[in-house]
Design a protein around this motif. Structure first.
Motif, PDB file in Angstrom:
ATOM      1  N   GLY A 147     -12.860   7.816 -20.539  1.00  0.00           N
ATOM      2  CA  GLY A 147     -12.236   7.868 -21.857  1.00  0.00           C
ATOM      3  C   GLY A 147     -13.134   8.567 -22.841  1.00  0.00           C
ATOM      4  O   GLY A 147     -14.323   8.783 -22.586  1.00  0.00           O
ATOM      5  N   PRO A 148     -12.592   8.937 -24.013  1.00  0.00           N
ATOM      6  CA  PRO A 148     -13.386   9.711 -24.983  1.00  0.00           C
ATOM      7  C   PRO A 148     -14.590   8.967 -25.527  1.00  0.00           C
ATOM      8  O   PRO A 148     -15.570   9.595 -25.921  1.00  0.00           O
ATOM      9  CB  PRO A 148     -12.375  10.036 -26.087  1.00  0.00           C
ATOM     10  N   ASP A 149     -14.536   7.625 -25.571  1.00  0.00           N
ATOM     11  CA  ASP A 149     -15.653   6.874 -26.143  1.00  0.00           C
ATOM     12  C   ASP A 149     -16.664   6.418 -25.100  1.00  0.00           C
ATOM     13  O   ASP A 149     -17.640   5.749 -25.443  1.00  0.00           O
ATOM     14  CB  ASP A 149     -15.129   5.652 -26.905  1.00  0.00           C
ATOM     15  N   HIS A 150     -16.475   6.773 -23.842  1.00  0.00           N
ATOM     16  CA  HIS A 150     -17.413   6.347 -22.807  1.00  0.00           C
ATOM     17  C   HIS A 150     -18.718   7.131 -22.917  1.00  0.00           C
ATOM     18  O   HIS A 150     -18.712   8.355 -23.054  1.00  0.00           O
ATOM     19  CB  HIS A 150     -16.807   6.529 -21.417  1.00  0.00           C
ATOM     20  N   HIS A 151     -19.825   6.401 -22.878  1.00  0.00           N
ATOM     21  CA  HIS A 151     -21.177   6.954 -22.970  1.00  0.00           C
ATOM     22  C   HIS A 151     -21.409   7.679 -24.307  1.00  0.00           C
ATOM     23  O   HIS A 151     -22.210   8.610 -24.374  1.00  0.00           O
ATOM     24  CB  HIS A 151     -21.470   7.890 -21.793  1.00  0.00           C
ATOM     25  N   ARG A 166     -18.348   1.764 -43.283  1.00  0.00           N
ATOM     26  CA  ARG A 166     -19.106   2.415 -42.218  1.00  0.00           C
ATOM     27  C   ARG A 166     -18.571   2.081 -40.838  1.00  0.00           C
ATOM     28  O   ARG A 166     -18.517   2.955 -39.957  1.00  0.00           O
ATOM     29  CB  ARG A 166     -20.590   2.030 -42.327  1.00  0.00           C
ATOM     30  N   GLU A 167     -18.170   0.846 -40.619  1.00  0.00           N
ATOM     31  CA  GLU A 167     -17.652   0.465 -39.308  1.00  0.00           C
ATOM     32  C   GLU A 167     -16.391   1.251 -38.964  1.00  0.00           C
ATOM     33  O   GLU A 167     -16.181   1.646 -37.810  1.00  0.00           O
ATOM     34  CB  GLU A 167     -17.374  -1.042 -39.271  1.00  0.00           C
ATOM     35  N   ASP A 168     -15.557   1.486 -39.971  1.00  0.00           N
ATOM     36  CA  ASP A 168     -14.337   2.262 -39.751  1.00  0.00           C
ATOM     37  C   ASP A 168     -14.683   3.704 -39.381  1.00  0.00           C
ATOM     38  O   ASP A 168     -14.073   4.305 -38.480  1.00  0.00           O
ATOM     39  CB  ASP A 168     -13.484   2.225 -41.022  1.00  0.00           C
ATOM     40  N   LEU A 169     -15.667   4.274 -40.061  1.00  0.00           N
ATOM     41  CA  LEU A 169     -16.119   5.628 -39.739  1.00  0.00           C
ATOM     42  C   LEU A 169     -16.690   5.683 -38.330  1.00  0.00           C
ATOM     43  O   LEU A 169     -16.413   6.631 -37.570  1.00  0.00           O
ATOM     44  CB  LEU A 169     -17.161   6.078 -40.756  1.00  0.00           C
ATOM     45  N   MET A 170     -17.473   4.692 -37.960  1.00  0.00           N
ATOM     46  CA  MET A 170     -18.069   4.670 -36.624  1.00  0.00           C
ATOM     47  C   MET A 170     -16.997   4.615 -35.546  1.00  0.00           C
ATOM     48  O   MET A 170     -17.082   5.323 -34.529  1.00  0.00           O
ATOM     49  CB  MET A 170     -19.030   3.482 -36.502  1.00  0.00           C
ATOM     50  N   ALA A 171     -15.978   3.795 -35.759  1.00  0.00           N
ATOM     51  CA  ALA A 171     -14.901   3.696 -34.773  1.00  0.00           C
ATOM     52  C   ALA A 171     -14.165   5.023 -34.628  1.00  0.00           C
ATOM     53  O   ALA A 171     -13.841   5.461 -33.512  1.00  0.00           O
ATOM     54  CB  ALA A 171     -13.930   2.586 -35.168  1.00  0.00           C
ATOM     55  N   ALA A 172     -13.911   5.690 -35.757  1.00  0.00           N
ATOM     56  CA  ALA A 172     -13.207   6.976 -35.705  1.00  0.00           C
ATOM     57  C   ALA A 172     -14.033   8.030 -34.978  1.00  0.00           C
ATOM     58  O   ALA A 172     -13.494   8.827 -34.191  1.00  0.00           O
ATOM     59  CB  ALA A 172     -12.878   7.434 -37.126  1.00  0.00           C
ATOM     60  N   GLU A 173     -15.342   8.044 -35.215  1.00  0.00           N
ATOM     61  CA  GLU A 173     -16.202   9.027 -34.552  1.00  0.00           C
ATOM     62  C   GLU A 173     -16.315   8.753 -33.058  1.00  0.00           C
ATOM     63  O   GLU A 173     -16.382   9.681 -32.249  1.00  0.00           O
ATOM     64  CB  GLU A 173     -17.588   9.028 -35.204  1.00  0.00           C
ATOM     65  N   ARG A 174     -16.326   7.486 -32.671  1.00  0.00           N
ATOM     66  CA  ARG A 174     -16.367   7.175 -31.230  1.00  0.00           C
ATOM     67  C   ARG A 174     -15.103   7.655 -30.535  1.00  0.00           C
ATOM     68  O   ARG A 174     -15.150   8.208 -29.436  1.00  0.00           O
ATOM     69  CB  ARG A 174     -16.536   5.668 -31.017  1.00  0.00           C
ATOM     70  N   GLU A 175     -13.961   7.438 -31.176  1.00  0.00           N
ATOM     71  CA  GLU A 175     -12.694   7.803 -30.552  1.00  0.00           C
ATOM     72  C   GLU A 175     -12.527   9.316 -30.438  1.00  0.00           C
ATOM     73  O   GLU A 175     -11.758   9.790 -29.609  1.00  0.00           O
ATOM     74  CB  GLU A 175     -11.522   7.204 -31.342  1.00  0.00           C
ATOM     75  N   ALA A 195     -12.201  -1.261 -26.146  1.00  0.00           N
ATOM     76  CA  ALA A 195     -13.524  -1.870 -26.179  1.00  0.00           C
ATOM     77  C   ALA A 195     -13.592  -2.926 -27.273  1.00  0.00           C
ATOM     78  O   ALA A 195     -13.120  -2.705 -28.397  1.00  0.00           O
ATOM     79  CB  ALA A 195     -14.597  -0.807 -26.409  1.00  0.00           C
ATOM     80  N   GLY A 196     -14.165  -4.064 -26.956  1.00  0.00           N
ATOM     81  CA  GLY A 196     -14.421  -5.104 -27.946  1.00  0.00           C
ATOM     82  C   GLY A 196     -15.896  -5.127 -28.294  1.00  0.00           C
ATOM     83  O   GLY A 196     -16.750  -4.882 -27.440  1.00  0.00           O
ATOM     84  N   ARG A 197     -16.192  -5.410 -29.540  1.00  0.00           N
ATOM     85  CA  ARG A 197     -17.585  -5.424 -30.005  1.00  0.00           C
ATOM     86  C   ARG A 197     -17.872  -6.740 -30.705  1.00  0.00           C
ATOM     87  O   ARG A 197     -17.046  -7.241 -31.478  1.00  0.00           O
ATOM     88  CB  ARG A 197     -17.871  -4.237 -30.928  1.00  0.00           C
ATOM     89  N   SER A 198     -19.055  -7.274 -30.438  1.00  0.00           N
ATOM     90  CA  SER A 198     -19.475  -8.534 -31.054  1.00  0.00           C
ATOM     91  C   SER A 198     -20.990  -8.525 -31.179  1.00  0.00           C
ATOM     92  O   SER A 198     -21.682  -7.736 -30.532  1.00  0.00           O
ATOM     93  CB  SER A 198     -19.018  -9.729 -30.209  1.00  0.00           C
ATOM     94  N   PRO A 238     -11.835  17.034 -23.423  1.00  0.00           N
ATOM     95  CA  PRO A 238     -11.322  15.817 -24.053  1.00  0.00           C
ATOM     96  C   PRO A 238     -10.079  15.308 -23.346  1.00  0.00           C
ATOM     97  O   PRO A 238      -9.321  16.083 -22.736  1.00  0.00           O
ATOM     98  CB  PRO A 238     -11.005  16.264 -25.489  1.00  0.00           C
ATOM     99  N   GLU A 239      -9.844  14.006 -23.438  1.00  0.00           N
ATOM    100  CA  GLU A 239      -8.696  13.382 -22.778  1.00  0.00           C
ATOM    101  C   GLU A 239      -7.378  13.973 -23.267  1.00  0.00           C
ATOM    102  O   GLU A 239      -6.394  14.014 -22.544  1.00  0.00           O
ATOM    103  CB  GLU A 239      -8.716  11.870 -23.040  1.00  0.00           C
ATOM    104  N   SER A 240      -7.337  14.470 -24.497  1.00  0.00           N
ATOM    105  CA  SER A 240      -6.099  14.973 -25.090  1.00  0.00           C
ATOM    106  C   SER A 240      -5.901  16.466 -24.839  1.00  0.00           C
ATOM    107  O   SER A 240      -5.113  17.104 -25.527  1.00  0.00           O
ATOM    108  CB  SER A 240      -6.115  14.718 -26.597  1.00  0.00           C
ATOM    109  N   TRP A 241      -6.606  17.027 -23.858  1.00  0.00           N
ATOM    110  CA  TRP A 241      -6.610  18.477 -23.667  1.00  0.00           C
ATOM    111  C   TRP A 241      -5.228  19.052 -23.382  1.00  0.00           C
ATOM    112  O   TRP A 241      -4.941  20.203 -23.677  1.00  0.00           O
ATOM    113  CB  TRP A 241      -7.560  18.845 -22.531  1.00  0.00           C
ATOM    114  N   TYR A 242      -4.326  18.281 -22.750  1.00  0.00           N
ATOM    115  CA  TYR A 242      -3.043  18.822 -22.313  1.00  0.00           C
ATOM    116  C   TYR A 242      -1.931  18.655 -23.353  1.00  0.00           C
ATOM    117  O   TYR A 242      -0.834  19.178 -23.187  1.00  0.00           O
ATOM    118  CB  TYR A 242      -2.602  18.116 -21.025  1.00  0.00           C
TER     119      TYR A 242
END
Length: 707
Positions: free
Chosen positions: A138-142, A206-215, A331-334, A610-614
């Motif tokens: 997926g796009p957020d892996h690694h 910031r958390e919202d920005l981080m999530a968007a950048e990971r995705e 992914a869940g984060r805690s 990227p996963e959305s390439w097609y």
């Protein structure tokens, strides 16, 4: 990402593998502006790894300024067939300069730009191969992140200029990957950093920005696998107030680790304080030197070490009932935290037994995994020792290579820790066993976990381990920057890391925050682990780390410690969500044919894309043909040919299509189908995944499927 040169109109290529049994030669048809210098560089790249006589058998025909065909050597009977798919990839991926009317053309194309015709490539490390394979999830892996808050004036122009200086100095930041079909690193002469500046309110925080950048993920075929995002603070309430700015670095683990990014950040600060420039040239040693060092190592002692420890397979986390689902995905984060006083007390307690806080965390985790291997409610009633296993993160920098501590790269390495936990054993004994085992493993921290699993087979347990612990490794502190920044009115807060999502069901990163407290930050696969049980595992870990200094003596046993826990349930693994659609499986049917006898167009995903390439292509392609897709996967050429054989057996005409990077894989699939007696499909490639590239690929596919 802004590349070093603007691209000319998209190049498309149609590769006809030919009928091998009839000895017809493969033909490469190219439409678009063909830069002859770049074309020759691609041929030279191929010639370096293939017999010279191949070059004499190539025949180029010019049909117009934007239309050429290339006859390729007949692969029949050739033990090393000409890599026509790789050539198609090189032609469509070359950064061709747009034609400049003010510059005289040479032959059919423009003169080469100042960066050279094609970037150089070099071998990747075994760990990089594993990380690249894991990125297919997926796009957020690694994808890891580092965030902090900047107080004081921030000169945006100098900020960007300073990052450009860092990119110019560091080869790792100008690197990407190509597949031929195995991955290789590719080094570009220049790459402009992506620095996005967001106004206050563009994100909830910031958390919202981080999530968007990971995705967003990364296109691994493009340089710049580190990007920067700035988020302005709220408007000032007075003329003298300077609102803080959140700074976020997002990077891919296939080229960088947390240690590396901190090194690069120090270089950035020096460039920023110097007006945006850095003295000197490229850093050496770099990843190329590290790769050569790896090639000289003997893995035999490491193999002996892990084989001695693998007396029997470890017990994995308990599994849920077959078919049971968590009902969640992603992914869940805690996180949880020990105070500064609790962290100091833990360090002193661990030192009493000749260990550190990391060994204490390993001991707590081993005890919890032991508890999870038996009943999950009430006091421990397991009799006898149990072998458990979990991943342990190493910095990868404890090796004998000059200046290894200053080398940015993906060296951090998770290795499998397998030990036997006996409830009758004392906690100090367990602590010392884990400490000694960690020291033994550290001598071979350059060995990838995948190779260890190959050595051990079933005795290694699940691959990857169900859980992973990483105690953050940091380069030596540099106390010289803070006072210099302060002299410019700048104060930067403590760095906050965000763990990457991996193939491991649960990963925990431990680090000390700016107040001296120990933070445990976890990311888990919500399709395989329930949120509440994962949080319970993290809470139990923190609770035991707080209690150990008060309750554990030389004679305290593992069973006595675990008896103090309440009855909260610990994790059990699920099989993962049952998904449908283009995100699942190797061969995916995207759209049925709308006309009888219509062909099938199978899209071959370029590795690293990227996963959305097609998606853009699906919007552009309006033909009656059936659409399917082959996703990147291990052994995709063999498995892909097997998956497509029923399509051609049914009598449907097959065409393989994709963007640059898919050519080597698609051509090998076509050759395998031909070797099995099927008619080999045409392979159609386009040079870019933007709207123009998708439109050009759709046009080329429509022409290829026409009778």
């Amino acid at each position: 990402m802004v590349t070093d040169r603007s691209l000319a109109p998209t190049m498309t290529v149609v590769l006809d593998p030919g009928h091998h049994r009839r000895e017809s030669r493969p033909v490469l048809e190219m439409r678009g502006r063909l830069d002859m210098v770049l074309f020759q560089a691609a041929l030279d790249r191929i010639a370096t790894g293939h017999p010279a006589p191949h070059t004499d058998l190539l025949r180029l025909h010019r049909h117009g300024p934007d239309h050429h065909t290339l006859e390729l050597p007949d692969p029949a009977g050739d033990p090393v067939p000409y890599p026509a798919g790789l050539l198609a990839d090189l032609i469509t991926s070359a950064p061709v300069p747009a034609p400049d009317p003010a510059r005289r053309a040479d032959g059919d194309g423009a003169r080469p730009g100042p960066c050279g015709p094609l970037p150089q490539t070099f071998a990747v490390t075994p760990l990089q191969r594993e990380l690249l394979a894991g990125s297919l999830g997926g796009p957020d892996h690694h994808v890891e992140q580092l965030a902090w808050r900047w107080h004081g004036p921030l000169d945006a122009d100098r900020f960007v200029k300073a990052w450009q200086s860092v990119f110019d100095r560091e080869t790792v930041l100008r690197s990407a990957f190509v597949w031929d079909p195995n991955p290789r690193a590719v080094l570009f002469d220049r790459c402009e950093p992506e620095v996005a500046h967001h106004a206050h309110g563009a994100f909830a925080g910031r958390e919202d920005l981080m999530a968007a950048e990971r995705e967003r993920g990364f296109d691994l075929r493009r340089p710049g696998l580190l990007r920067v995002a700035l988020l302005d603070g709220p408007p000032p309430r007075s003329l003298n107030e300077q609102p803080p700015t959140d700074v976020l670095l997002t990077y891919h683990r296939a080229l960088l680790d947390g240690w590396s990014v901190r090194l690069l950040l120090r270089v950035f600060y020096r460039a920023y304080l110097g007006g945006g420039t850095l003295p000197g040239g490229e850093r050496r040693p770099d990843l190329r030197d590290y790769t050569r060092w790896l090639d000289r190592q003997d893995p035999a002692p490491a193999r002996d070490l892990w084989r001695k420890a693998a007396a029997a397979p470890p017990v994995p986390l308990p599994r849920a009932a077959p078919g049971a689902r968590t009902g969640r995905d992603g992914a869940g984060r805690s996180r949880t935290r020990l105070s500064r006083a609790e962290t100091t007390r833990l360090a002193h307690w661990a030192a009493r037994w000749g260990a550190t806080e990391s060994s204490a965390l390993h001991a707590v985790w081993a005890m919890l995994l032991y508890r999870a291997s038996g009943p999950v409610r009430g006091p421990v009633r397991i009799s006898g020792p149990v072998r458990i296993s979990f991943g342990v993160g190493f910095s990868g920098r404890g090796i004998l290579l000059e200046d290894i501590e200053r080398l940015p790269g993906p060296l951090a390495n998770p290795l499998p820790m397998t030990i036997e936990v006996d409830p009758a054993e004392t906690v100090p004994q367990l602590l010392r066993t884990l400490r000694d085992r960690t020291w033994d493993m550290a001598a071979y921290e350059w060995v990838p976990a995948g190779l260890i699993h190959e050595w051990l087979g079933p005795a290694a347990g699940p691959e990857p381990a169900d859980t992973l612990l990483v105690f953050e490794h940091l380069p030596r502190r540099d106390d010289r920057l803070s006072p210099v920044l302060a002299a410019h009115g700048v104060h930067v807060e403590h760095l906050v890391p965000a763990a990457a999502r991996t193939a491991t069901a649960l990963s925990v990163v431990a680090y000390q925050d700016g107040q001296g407290g120990l933070v445990l930050s976890a990311v888990h696969d919500r399709g395989r682990l329930e949120d509440d049980r994962t949080q319970a595992m993290l809470s139990h870990s923190a609770r035991l780390l707080r209690r150990l200094p008060y309750t554990t003596r030389e004679s305290t046993t593992v069973a006595e410690v675990l008896d103090t826990l309440d009855g909260a349930e610990l994790p059990r693994l699920y099989d993962g969500p049952a998904r449908e659609g283009p995100a699942t499986g190797l061969f995916v049917r995207l759209r049925a044919a709308t006309a009888a006898g219509a062909a099938t167009v199978c899209l071959v995903a370029a590795p690293g894309a990227p996963e959305s390439w097609y998606r853009g292509l699906l919007r552009c392609y309006d033909g009656p043909e059936a659409l399917a897709a082959l996703r990147p996967a291990a052994d995709v050429t063999r498995r892909g040919a097997a998956a497509l054989a029923p399509v051609v057996d049914a009598g449907a005409r097959l065409v393989l299509g994709g963007f640059s990077g898919a050519g080597a894989t698609a051509y090998e699939i076509a050759r395998r189908l031909a070797d099995a007696g099927h008619r080999p499909p045409l392979v159609v490639l386009a040079g870019g995944e933007d709207t123009d590239g998708a439109r050009e690929l759709a046009r080329a596919l429509r022409q290829a499927v026409s009778p």
